[in-house]
Design an enzyme around this catalytic site. Sequence first.
Site, PDB file in Angstrom:
ATOM      1  N   SER A 107      -5.061   6.059   4.249  1.00  0.00           N
ATOM      2  CA  SER A 107      -3.988   5.212   3.728  1.00  0.00           C
ATOM      3  C   SER A 107      -3.891   5.318   2.207  1.00  0.00           C
ATOM      4  CB  SER A 107      -4.262   3.755   4.109  1.00  0.00           C
ATOM      5  OG  SER A 107      -3.397   2.869   3.420  1.00  0.00           O
ATOM      6  N   TYR A 130       3.391   5.365   1.342  1.00  0.00           N
ATOM      7  CA  TYR A 130       4.453   4.369   1.430  1.00  0.00           C
ATOM      8  C   TYR A 130       5.668   4.880   0.658  1.00  0.00           C
ATOM      9  CZ  TYR A 130       0.937   1.168   3.226  1.00  0.00           C
ATOM     10  OH  TYR A 130      -0.034   0.583   3.992  1.00  0.00           O
ATOM     11  N   THR A 156       5.194   6.103   5.977  1.00  0.00           N
ATOM     12  CA  THR A 156       5.428   4.797   6.594  1.00  0.00           C
ATOM     13  C   THR A 156       6.771   4.260   6.119  1.00  0.00           C
ATOM     14  OG1 THR A 156       3.079   4.304   6.794  1.00  0.00           O
ATOM     15  CG2 THR A 156       4.583   2.427   6.799  1.00  0.00           C
ATOM     16  N   LYS A 252       6.288   7.391  10.374  1.00  0.00           N
ATOM     17  CA  LYS A 252       5.673   6.288  11.110  1.00  0.00           C
ATOM     18  C   LYS A 252       6.502   5.015  10.954  1.00  0.00           C
ATOM     19  CE  LYS A 252       1.287   3.701  11.355  1.00  0.00           C
ATOM     20  NZ  LYS A 252       1.715   2.348  10.919  1.00  0.00           N
ATOM     21  N   HIS A 276       4.065  -1.299  13.318  1.00  0.00           N
ATOM     22  CA  HIS A 276       3.063  -1.636  12.304  1.00  0.00           C
ATOM     23  C   HIS A 276       1.993  -2.574  12.882  1.00  0.00           C
ATOM     24  CE1 HIS A 276       2.774  -0.760   7.911  1.00  0.00           C
ATOM     25  NE2 HIS A 276       1.814  -1.667   7.984  1.00  0.00           N
TER      26      HIS A 276
END
Length: 394
Positions: A107, A130, A156, A252, A276
């Site tokens: 992440s 992100y 994401t 995602k 999520h």
Amino acid sequence: MSVVTEIEELRRRYQRRVPKMFYDYAVSGSWTEQTLRENTSDFKHIRLKQRVAVDMSNRSTRAQMIGQDVAMPVALAPVGLTGMQSADGEIKAARAAERFGVPFTLSTMSICSIEDVAEHTTKPFWFQVYTLKDDEFMRRLFDRARAAGCSAIVVTVDLQIMAQRHRDLKNGLSAPPKLTVSAMMDLLTKIPWGLEMLGTKRRFFGNIAGHAKGVDDPSSLAPWTNQAFDHALDWPRIAQFKKWWGGKMIIKGIMDPEDARRAADIGADAIIVSNHGGRQLDGAASSIRMLPSIIEAVGDRVEVHFDSGIRSGQDVLKALALGAKGTYIGRAFTYGLGAMGEAGVTKALDILHKELDVTMALCGETDVKNLGPHNLYVPRGFGDPTVQLSKGTT
């Protein structure tokens, strides 16, 4: 010490060992947590077809995800703050995944940096990003991931705005934890965890600190985060990320057939059907309910993966039989990591693999790639979120 036989037992051990704020961070969802609950409970509506007198020898769970060979079609999902569940947690999880032969996804909001994980592993891993407004930061992030040998990025797209998670606010979640009276009292009951954390220098967000403008310590992270996420995100912006990266890209956060088609249009290598983990839009349908309609919408145009709610190898099998080419676990491996460190991640993978392998055999299949709807009893209307399902309906 009792023998660990299921993911739920890892969760119980995890809860006893890790400070409350980090346990709550991993297990909680947004608002009423309806979607969080239904992500797991909806799996129970799907029944398995038992077959007998089938040669069950020479079974294989080996497959591919975006062209990468995997020991089973299960990847470790990106989980923020993993390094606060266990010291150097991202490194431990990545090593366990590498040894097992499944992908690990780091992440952006990890405690250990991209460089930390690359230094302690020998094979490429995936990196999650992100959708942030700062082009300079994003380009440097891609450059760092490329230099570390990451073989894919996972973008994401369902976190333009962060939903409220009540427990995080009440606990005053931070990394490292703020030493409030309540936090200190909790830490006094988690001595092994505290001693472990004292032995590492990695206690803040390694991909952010020193890389994002103005973020040098915990107090400066919140203001940066509030300004960083791109509320104006659109599909051309996502296509721009793919161009900047130049390699394989997984998107995602897809929960709608039209969004799945748009992701295919911009050339995504895979999409992940994911809400999520119930941490964003509470009241959204469970991921497993939306999987069939999304697969129907895109066909073979893009590889479809599945995330949210997996707690067993049988859950993995059900998602694969509905058409997913790969699955992701977040909480399941986090429970293992918090409970037993690197060995706990391996234990979680072992549990899922055994459950998948044995269930596949009892369904009359010897190769995970042959799983399909013929292995399931699926309730009528299951893929329609407006249909209220009753237990046992087929």
